[in-house]
Each structure stands twice: as C-alpha cells, then as structure tokens.
Design an enzyme around this catalytic site. Sequence first.
Site, PDB file in Angstrom:
ATOM      1  N   SER A 181     -30.217 -16.736   0.959  1.00 24.73           N
ATOM      2  CA  SER A 181     -30.276 -18.403   1.096  1.00 24.73           C
ATOM      3  C   SER A 181     -31.840 -18.716   1.753  1.00 24.73           C
ATOM      4  O   SER A 181     -32.398 -19.805   1.475  1.00 24.73           O
ATOM      5  CB  SER A 181     -29.169 -18.963   2.023  1.00 24.73           C
ATOM      6  OG  SER A 181     -28.013 -18.879   1.309  1.00 24.73           O
ATOM      7  N   ASP A 193     -28.278 -28.625  -1.128  1.00 28.10           N
ATOM      8  CA  ASP A 193     -27.435 -27.775  -0.063  1.00 28.10           C
ATOM      9  C   ASP A 193     -26.794 -28.797   0.668  1.00 28.10           C
ATOM     10  O   ASP A 193     -25.838 -29.562   0.044  1.00 28.10           O
ATOM     11  CB  ASP A 193     -28.633 -27.382   0.746  1.00 28.10           C
ATOM     12  CG  ASP A 193     -28.339 -25.844   1.364  1.00 28.10           C
ATOM     13  OD1 ASP A 193     -27.443 -25.758   2.212  1.00 28.10           O
ATOM     14  OD2 ASP A 193     -28.912 -24.887   0.812  1.00 28.10           O
TER      15      ASP A 193
END
Length: 407
Positions: A276, A67
Amino acid sequence: MVAAATLLTATTLLTPPAAAAGKLPYSDQCTFPNGLYPGRPWSLQRVMLDELWSRSTGEGVRVAVIDTGVDVKNRQLTDAVDVKAGRNLLPRNLKDDNGDPIERGKENGTTDTVGHGTKVAGIIAARPTSGTGFVGLAPEATIIPIQQNDAEGHGDTASLAAAIRHAVQAEAGVINISQDTSNAVKPDPDLEQAVKEALAQKIVVVASAGNDGDGGNVKETYPASYDGVLAVAASDRNNERASFSQSGDFVDVAAPGVDMISTVPQGGHCSDNGTSFSAPYVAGVAALIKARHPDWTARQIVARIEQTAERTIAGHDRLVGWGVVDPVRALTEDDHPIESPNPREGLTQAEAPTPGKFSLGETPDERNARLATYVAVGAAVLAAGLGGTAVAIRDARRRARRVAGAE
C-alpha cells in the site's frame, strides 16, 4: 458476484487526547495525532533529493488518491490537497457489524478515520516542514482525495470504478490505488473498463500488488493485474522483495514498503508496512516524470520507470518485476521516450542508491595535488632505499676482499 475491495493494510486507532502534533513526542505506536518523525526516513535517504528536485518537483500534476480519505489537518497536507475536487463515494447510512451507525465523513473526501489514505497521500506529496526530514517525493504535486473505502471494507468494485471515473473528471494525471479485491477474485468487467478509460486519457494508473506473498504465494490481484496498470511490489532496505509482498508475472516494479514513515490524521507521522505504501512511492515518481514530460503517454512514463529500476538479472522476474524503482535515474536517464524497457540496458548489481558523500574541506584539485605529492615522496623514498642497499652491498664486498688479503 462483486468482490469487496478490501484494504491491504489494517491500522489500529489509538487516539490520545487532542494535542498539537508539533508538541507531541514521536511514538512508534501509531496514534492520531502523533509527534513528528525527527529524522529522514530510510526510503528517502536512498535518494539524492536535491538532484531529484532539480529535475522536477511534480508541480502542476494532480494525483488522485483513491483510498480511505485524506486528512488535511496534517500541516504537511493542508496545502497539498485540492479540497474542492475531492469526493466521498462511501454508501450513505453506514453501519458497523453491530448495526450501529458509522460516521460517513465529509463529502469532499477529507475525513480519514483509518489513516491509510493520509499515509498514502503523504508519501506522494507531503510538503516540507520544520522538525522532520519526512517529505513527499513530489512535494509540489496536488492530491485529489477520493474516499472510497473504510475500516469495515464498505468499498466495492462498483465504487472503485466510480472513483476512477471521478479522478478522470477531476483531471488527474496519476491515479494511486492501494487496495485490491478480496481473495484475488477477478472483479466485474466495469472496473477494467474504468481503468481503460483512465489510460485512454494518458493517466498513469498505479496499484499495489498485495500483501499475501508469505511462503512464496503467487496469484494475480486486481486492479494491479489489468493491462496498463503499473503493479508495485514492496522491497526492503536491501533492495530485495519484502517477505509479505505478492509475487506474480503481473508485478511490474518494486519500491520501499517496509517501515514506511508518512503523515497521519490530525498531524504527525507513523510507520507502517505494505505494498500500500510502495505504490504511492512509485506514483510520486510518475508525477515527477509527468511534470517534466507532460506530452509523454502513460505507457512511456511507465516504461521509463521500469527501464531505470535497479535489478540484477536481465529482464523481468515475478518477485520485483523490472527491479526496484530508482527515482533519480528515472529523472536523469530520460532523454527520449520509450514504449517498453530493454532487458539488457541498465543492468546493475541492484545496490540501493545512496546519497552523495560530503567533501570535508578538500576540493578535487587539492586531492590531486596531495596524491601527486605522495607519489613524488614515495618515489624519493624508494630511490633512497635502493641507493642505501647498493652502498651496503659495496661495503660488504670491500670488507670481504680485505679479510681475504689478510689471510
């Protein structure tokens, strides 16, 4: 052409003067740092955490978060992150759209100026702390921070493939990828090959389905659409697909993705929406199962999550896949491994799981005794009522005979 791997959720940074998060009041505006969320988020209220953690806490399982980095200054993540195993895979000499230099961050992946990766990591493995009811679903799992993207979208499929391979080398048991390629373009085959390498090592690969679902939009996204990847859509408080959540036959399950509370850089919490944040919810459940069943393959862990999901139809649909993930069922209905879910087993009304109710001063034995008393008293009242009615009828007949005789 290699498509850029873009973030699914944009975050606006409004950084106040430096202050200890514990001394700041919680704000709905996402600031870094922020105050502590004072209650228990709805996505955790739907889970009986004590029962869940009596089965597994995720101890010993390493979860790679690919990420924007993971900020370990948040006290709920300080002890959750393996700093030595972290890696920064962003290009060097970064520049913004104006050509100005961008700070690349620490080499171990613990810089997160966006906040996205720090939120993802918190949903998986944030440690319990005083002052808040927020905690990760797998509070003893270990996070491997891999910084591969940033607010400007410098991450691409090549760096994503490299991040997956680093996660394999760092002995991850679960990999979380909360991003996808731009415009649902099928990326370079090397990314799929990296995913296959991870799956071959029995690593569970979890990816968000995407946030372009408004208006019923259906399209495949990558890496979520690759075979073997657990693709996660977003659900709301009613266990229904969130309006923004991507639909498609590739969707495997859904998980909470609306008003998701999690950790932010420098300390405190923030609320955000998106698949997400559904993906790490499922990655946390996968870590719990892997800790409990270390010999299970990635496919067996995925099949158990799919089989125990809450759904209203038999089988799979393209909105929420096999249903909305139920962490407690996944950890309690696990007496044997399965390779694929059975469409007819586990069919429910898809009601969101609710915490157990407190017994307020009355044991089951006391309740049974009370009910027995009610039944006995009710029977006596009924008998008395019937007896009284019979007496009234008898007296009325006697009066009628006397009147007839007098006439």
